[in-house]
Design an enzyme around this catalytic site. Structure first.
Site, PDB file in Angstrom:
ATOM      1  N   CYS A  12     -10.556  -3.114  -4.741  1.00  0.00           N
ATOM      2  CA  CYS A  12      -9.628  -4.195  -5.134  1.00  0.00           C
ATOM      3  C   CYS A  12     -10.389  -5.432  -5.597  1.00  0.00           C
ATOM      4  O   CYS A  12      -9.985  -6.093  -6.554  1.00  0.00           O
ATOM      5  CB  CYS A  12      -8.697  -4.542  -3.976  1.00  0.00           C
TER       6      CYS A  12
ATOM      7  N   CYS B 286      -3.907   0.607  -2.834  1.00  0.00           N
ATOM      8  CA  CYS B 286      -3.824  -0.619  -2.037  1.00  0.00           C
ATOM      9  C   CYS B 286      -2.739  -1.549  -2.571  1.00  0.00           C
ATOM     10  O   CYS B 286      -2.375  -1.493  -3.746  1.00  0.00           O
ATOM     11  CB  CYS B 286      -5.161  -1.357  -2.051  1.00  0.00           C
TER      12      CYS B 286
ATOM     13  N   ASN C 192       0.845  -1.186   0.000  1.00  0.00           N
ATOM     14  CA  ASN C 192       0.000   0.000   0.000  1.00  0.00           C
ATOM     15  C   ASN C 192       0.886   1.244   0.000  1.00  0.00           C
ATOM     16  O   ASN C 192       1.986   1.257   0.562  1.00  0.00           O
ATOM     17  CB  ASN C 192      -0.997   0.000   1.165  1.00  0.00           C
ATOM     18  N   ILE C 193       0.390   2.282  -0.668  1.00  0.00           N
ATOM     19  CA  ILE C 193       1.115   3.537  -0.791  1.00  0.00           C
ATOM     20  C   ILE C 193       0.120   4.654  -0.472  1.00  0.00           C
ATOM     21  O   ILE C 193      -0.782   4.921  -1.260  1.00  0.00           O
ATOM     22  CB  ILE C 193       1.692   3.707  -2.209  1.00  0.00           C
ATOM     23  N   GLU C 194       0.288   5.250   0.702  1.00  0.00           N
ATOM     24  CA  GLU C 194      -0.658   6.278   1.147  1.00  0.00           C
ATOM     25  C   GLU C 194      -0.282   7.655   0.620  1.00  0.00           C
ATOM     26  O   GLU C 194       0.839   7.875   0.154  1.00  0.00           O
ATOM     27  CB  GLU C 194      -0.718   6.303   2.676  1.00  0.00           C
TER      28      GLU C 194
ATOM     29  N   GLU D 238      -2.939  -4.736  -3.195  1.00  0.00           N
ATOM     30  CA  GLU D 238      -3.447  -5.637  -4.217  1.00  0.00           C
ATOM     31  C   GLU D 238      -3.423  -4.974  -5.589  1.00  0.00           C
ATOM     32  O   GLU D 238      -2.983  -5.568  -6.580  1.00  0.00           O
ATOM     33  CB  GLU D 238      -4.882  -6.070  -3.904  1.00  0.00           C
TER      34      GLU D 238
ATOM     35  N   CYS E   5     -10.301  -4.601  -0.126  1.00  0.00           N
ATOM     36  CA  CYS E   5     -11.399  -3.640  -0.113  1.00  0.00           C
ATOM     37  C   CYS E   5     -12.286  -3.859  -1.347  1.00  0.00           C
ATOM     38  O   CYS E   5     -11.955  -4.632  -2.248  1.00  0.00           O
ATOM     39  CB  CYS E   5     -10.857  -2.213  -0.088  1.00  0.00           C
TER      40      CYS E   5
END
Length: 130
Positions: A93, A53, A42-44, A55, A90
């Site tokens: 995804c 996300c 994940n990369i916020e 995935e 989620c």
């Protein structure tokens, strides 16, 4: 590839997450039908909506490289990089998976004790696809 090896690759990917806002690190390992594996994390982002996300990171890397046939994905997550429980994909995804995967696509959700296995149909019943 064994489910256990795929899960190990997801755990490795989890360590690369960029999660300064939530503190939740998520990793994924996507198995292509030819045996190739793509890892994702994940990369916020401070404005949240551009966050990606784990995935989808794995899927988008694979799709960019020309892969369109997938067998399974392993997913793990937890606070500060420690697996704390089940991290199911989620809704966004799940819809990306629906776009590219068969009903029997396997989703291994890693727990501290092992993993739980579901098919895409079990995670996204009565889904829409072309």
């Amino acid at each position: 590839m064994t489910p256990e090896k795929l899960c190990e690759l997801a755990k490795e990917a989890m360590s690369r997450a960029y999660a300064p806002y939530s503190g939740y690190y998520v990793g994924a390992a996507l198995l292509c039908s030819d045996g190739t594996v793509y890892q994702g994390c994940n990369i916020e982002n401070a404005s949240f909506s551009p966050t990606n996300c784990a995935e989808r990171t794995a899927f988008f890397k694979a799709i960019y490289d020309g892969h369109r046939d997938f067998e399974a994905i392993a997913i793990c997550g937890g606070k500060e990089g420690k697996i704390t429980g089940l991290f199911p994909p989620c809704g966004v995804c799940r819809q990306v998976m629906r776009e590219f995967c068969r009903d029997d696509f396997k989703v291994y959700m890693i727990t501290p004790e092992g993993y739980e296995l579901k098919t895409l149909t079990e995670l996204l019943p009565s889904s829409f696809s072309l």
